[in-house]
Design an enzyme around this catalytic site. Structure first.
Site, PDB file in Angstrom:
ATOM      1  N   CYS A  52      38.129  37.073  43.052  1.00  0.00           N
ATOM      2  CA  CYS A  52      37.930  35.792  42.370  1.00  0.00           C
ATOM      3  C   CYS A  52      39.162  34.896  42.479  1.00  0.00           C
ATOM      4  CB  CYS A  52      37.513  35.994  40.923  1.00  0.00           C
ATOM      5  SG  CYS A  52      38.494  37.183  40.067  1.00  0.00           S
ATOM      6  N   HIS A 100      53.291  39.428  53.181  1.00  0.00           N
ATOM      7  CA  HIS A 100      52.330  38.876  52.225  1.00  0.00           C
ATOM      8  C   HIS A 100      51.294  39.925  51.819  1.00  0.00           C
ATOM      9  CE1 HIS A 100      49.950  35.797  50.204  1.00  0.00           C
ATOM     10  NE2 HIS A 100      48.879  36.398  50.733  1.00  0.00           N
TER      11      HIS A 100
END
Lengths: 429, 266
Positions: A52, A100
C-alpha cells in the site's frame, strides 16, 4: 556484449501522493503483470513489489534506458499519464538499486520505520517471481541477501522494537481500559501498514470483529477479508462507532477526520461504554480535544511512543546502526556481483589453482632429499602445467559464446564447482 | 477471653498489610499468596474473637463503639475475601488491608468494656439492623476503594503519564464492575438495614418513629445518592469516573452516619 545493469524503478509514500500510488498499485496480483513483462525482449530477470505504500520493479537488462521506458509503459499505461509517472518515480541503478532494496527490506524506507510486514511482502513478491521463473541467478542472490540483511538489522539493532512496541502499547492500553479484549470490536479507518499491524496484534488478543473504513472501498474490502471483517465507506464511520470499542485511524488525510462534536453525541447512545481511539496517522486524524470527553481515551503516535519510553534519540541511533549494516551489505553484494564477470572469475580461478599448487609443492619438495635445483624447477613446472591443463577447459567454457547456456549461469557454475565464492567469503570474515 | 484474640488478629492483620504492601511494590506472586493466607488467618481469628465476645456479653456484640468498628473491620475483610469466588481484582487487597487495619486501630483505642444493654434495646431487631447495616457499609467501603482505584488509574490513562499505579492497578473495566457489583449488593442490604432500624425504632418509641434528627436525614440522603447512582447506571449507563466519584462522596456520608451514630450512642 554490453554490461548488465540492475535497475530499480518505483514510487513510494515519500514522494508520491496516495491518489497516484493507488492508481499504480498492482491490485490484481503479481501473476498478470509478471506475465506481461515476459513479452519485453530486453529483460533478463525481474520482479515486482506492490504494497500500500510502494510499487517497485527491479530488473536486469543491458540497456536500462530503453527498458525503463518500456517497463513503465507496459505496467502503468492507461492508469497514470507519463508525465505523472515521470514526476514521482525514482530510478536507481546497480549499487544504488541494491542499496535501496536492502533499505526497503530492512524497513528503513517504511512509513513506520522498523515495521516487519514489509519483509513478508517482499518474500511474497519474490515467491511469485521465482514461481514464474522471472528471477534468475542474480535476483535470487540479491533477494536472499536482502532477506538476510533484514534479519541482520532486526537482530543487531533495536529498530524493530519501535514498530512492534507501538502495537504492543496499543494492546497494553486496551487491556487497561477494557480488561479483556475478547469480544471487543475494532474499526480501522484508513488501511495503512501500521494499522494493519496493530489490528493483527489486537486480533491475537481475541478481538472478534473488525470493521475497515477506507476512502477506496476496494482496499477496505481487501483488508476486511484478511481479518474476516466488514468494509464500510468513510462517511459511515460515525454511525458505526456505536458498536465499536477500539478505533485505529491511519488515513493519509491532510486535516482532521473526526471531531469532538461528532463523537460527543454518540456517548449517551453508546450508554457511555468506553471508547479507545488510536491515531497513528501523521498528520493526525483525530481531534485531540476528543480526549477530554468522558470514557474516551485518545492516543496518538507520540503518546504511544511515550508509553514504550522509546525516545527519539534512541530510535535515531538504532536507525543509524541499521543504515550502516545496509551500507556494509550492499558493498559486499557489489563485490560479489563484480566477481560474476568473466575476467574476475578467471583471475579467482587462477589464484585458487596457484595456491593449491604452491601448497602441494611446499609439502612435497622438502621430503625429496638431494635433488638439484634443475630437478626442482622441473617438478614445479610439472605441477604448474597440470594445473594449467586442468583449467583449460573450464576457462574456455567461461569465455566461449555458448548458445544454450547464459554466460552468467556458466560463471555461477564454475564458481560453484571450484568453490570460488566460499573462499571469497571466508577471506572476508 | 476475647481480648487476646482481638490483639492476635490485630497483629496478624498488621503482618498481612505489610505483606500486601510489599507485594504492591514488587509484584511477586508468592508474596501475594502469603499475604492472602495471613489475611484469611487474621479474619478467622477476628471471627472467633467476635463469637467469644458474643458469649461473654450475652448479646450480639454490635453495641459499643469498639464492637461496632471491630465488626465493621471484620465485615470489610470478609466481603473482600468473598470476591475471590467470582473474580479477582488485582491489588485491591493492599487497599482493603490498609482500611481494615485502620479500622482495627480505631477499635483498639475505644473502650472495650462490655456494657449491659438498657432494656429498650433488648430487641432482636437491634442485631438485625446493626449487622445488616454494617455489612452494607462494608460493601460500600469496597465500592469506594474501587472508586479511588478507578480515579487513580483513569488519571494515568487520560494524562498519558504512566507512573507508579499504571501497571499495579487493574483495568478500568474491572474496577467499574467492582463498583457495580459492590453497590448492587450493598444498596439492598442498606435498604434492609434501614427498614429493620425503622421497625426497631417503632417498637421503642411507638407510633412516632420518624424524627427529623440529622442522622436520619443524612441516612435518607445517602440512600437517595446510591439509589440515584443505581438508577442512572441502569437507564443511562452512567459509569466510570462519574460513578466512582459519586460512590466516594456517598461513602463519606456513610462514614459520617456511622460516626454520628456512635457518638450519640445510637
Amino acid at each position: 556484449m554490453g554490461q548488465d545493469s540492475i535497475v530499480l524503478l518505483g514510487v513510494n509514500h515519500k514522494k508520491t501522493p496516495l491518489e497516484i500510488r493507488e492508481k499504480m498499485a498492482l491490485t490484481g496480483g503479481y501473476q498478470e503483470p509478471l506475465e506481461q513483462l515476459r513479452g519485453l525482449e530486453g529483460l533478463k530477470e525481474y520482479y515486482l513489489l506492490s504494497t500500500c505504500n510502494r510499487v517497485e520493479v527491479l530488473f536486469i537488462s543491458q540497456n536500462p534506458e530503453q527498458m525503463r521506458r518500456e517497463v513503465l509503459d507496459l505496467l502503468f499505461a492507461g492508469k497514470v499519464s507519463r508525465e505523472e509517472v515521470a514526476g514521482c518515480i525514482y530510478v536507481y541503478e546497480n549499487q544504488e538499486a541494491v542499496h535501496h532494496l536492502f533499505m526497503v527490506a530492512s524497513s528503513l524506507d517504511s512509513m513506520i520505520v522498523g515495521e516487519s510486514q514489509i519483509l513478508g511482502q517482499l518474500k511474497e513478491a519474490f515467491r511469485h517471481a521465482s514461481e514464474q521463473k522471472t528471477a534468475g541467478m542474480i535476483l535470487n542472490r540479491l533477494l536472499h541477501k536482502a532477506f538476510s540483511v533484514a534479519k541482520r538489522v532486526r537482530t543487531e539493532t533495536r529498530i524493530g522494537a519501535n514498530a512492534v512496541s507501538i502495537s504492543y502499547a496499543a494492546v497494553e492500553l486496551g487491556r487497561k481500559i477494557f480488561g479483556d479484549l475478547r469480544g471487543k470490536r475494532v474499526m480501522l479507518v484508513g488501511a495503512g501498514e501500521m494499522a494493519e499491524l496493530a489490528a493483527e496484534h489486537l486480533m491475537g488478543q481475541g478481538i472478534d470483529d473488525v470493521v475497515v473504513a477506507n476512502r477506496t472501498l476496494e482496499r477496505a474490502m481487501k483488508l476486511a477479508a484478511r481479518f474476516k471483517g466488514r468494509a464500510i465507506g468513510l462517511d459511515e464511520v460515525v454511525d458505526q462507532l456505536l458498536d465499536v470499542d477500539i478505533l485505529i485511524s491511519s488515513t493519509g488525510a491532510q486535516g482532521l477526520v473526526l471531531f469532538k462534536k461528532d463523537i460527543a453525541p454518540l456517548m449517551p447512545r453508546r450508554r457511555n461504554r468506553p471508547l479507545f481511539f488510536i491515531d497513528i496517522a501523521v498528520p493526525r486524524d483525530l481531534d485531540p480535544e476528543i480526549n477530554t470527553l468522558e470514557n474516551i481515551y485518545l492516543y496518538d503516535i507520540d503518546d504511544l511512543n511515550n508509553v514504550v519510553e522509546m525516545n527519539r534519540e534512541q530510535r535515531d541511533k538504532e536507525a543509524l546502526k541499521a543504515r550502516r549494516i545496509v551500507e556494509e551489505e550492499s558493498l559486499k553484494f557489489q563485490r560479489w556481483l563484480a566477481g560474476m564477470e568473466v575476467t574476475p572469475t578467471i583471475v579467482d580461478l587462477r589464484a585458487v589453482a596457484e595456491s593449491i599448487c604452491q601448497a602441494e609443492l611446499a609439502k612435497t619438495l622438502p621430503r625429496l632429499n638431494g635433488i638439484s635445483s634443475k630437478e626442482r624447477k622441473s617438478i614445479e613446472r610439472m605441477a604448474a602445467s597440470i594445473v594449467g591443463k586442468m583449467l583449460h577447459h573450464p576457462m574456455r567454457y567461461l569465455k566461449a559464446e555458448h548458445a544454450c547456456i547464459d554466460q552468467t549461469e556458466r560463471i555461477m557454475q564454475v564458481r560453484n564447482l571450484f568453490q570460488l565464492n566460499e573462499q571469497y567469503e571466508q577471506s572476508e570474515e | 477471653m476475647s481480648y487476646p484474640l482481638f490483639q492476635a488478629s490485630f497483629t496478624v492483620y498488621c503482618i498481612a498489610t505489610a505483606l500486601y504492601i510489599i507485594f504492591f511494590l514488587n509484584q511477586k506472586k508468592q508474596i501475594r499468596k502469603a499475604a492472602r493466607m495471613v489475611f484469611i488467618a487474621a479474619a478467622f481469628l477476628h471471627a472467633v474473637n467476635i463469637l467469644l465476645r458474643y458469649i461473654e456479653a450475652g448479646h450480639t456484640p454490635i453495641t459499643s463503639i469498639h464492637e461496632v468498628i471491630s465488626f465493621f473491620a471484620w465485615s470489610v475483610a470478609c466481603c473482600h475475601l468473598s470476591f475471590r469466588w467470582r473474580y479477582t481484582v488485582k491489588n485491591s487487597g493492599t487497599f482493603t488491608a490498609v482500611i481494615v487495619l485502620l479500622l482495627m486501630l480505631i477499635a483498639s483505642f475505644a473502650s472495650r468494656k462490655i456494657l449491659p444493654l438498657p432494656p429498650e434495646m433488648q430487641s432482636w431487631w437491634l442485631p438485625v439492623h446493626a449487622s445488616v447495616s454494617i455489612i452494607a457499609a462494608a460493601f460500600l467501603t469496597l465500592a469506594a476503594i474501587g472508586g479511588v482505584m478507578y480515579l487513580l488509574q483513569e488519571r494515568e490513562l487520560k494524562q498519558k503519564r504512566f507512573g507508579f499505579f499504571f501497571s499495579r492497578l487493574p483495568s478500568l473495566d474491572t474496577l467499574d464492575k467492582l463498583n457495580q457489583h459492590c453497590i448492587s449488593i450493598g444498596f439492598p442490604l442498606m435498604t434492609v438495614g434501614m427498614l429493620a432500624g425503622y421497625i426497631w425504632a417503632r417498637q421503642i418509641w411507638g407510633g412516632r418513629p420518624w424524627q427529623w434528627n440529622p442522622k436520619i436525614v443524612m441516612s435518607v440522603i445517602t440512600w437517595l445518592l446510591y439509589a440515584g447512582l443505581m438508577h442512572q447506571r441502569f437507564t443511562l449507563g452512567w459509569r466510570g469516573r462519574r460513578a466512582a466519584g459519586i460512590t466516594i462522596i456517598a461513602f463519606f456520608a456513610v462514614l459520617l452516619i456511622i460516626g454520628s451514630m456512635l457518638q450519640e450512642g445510637l
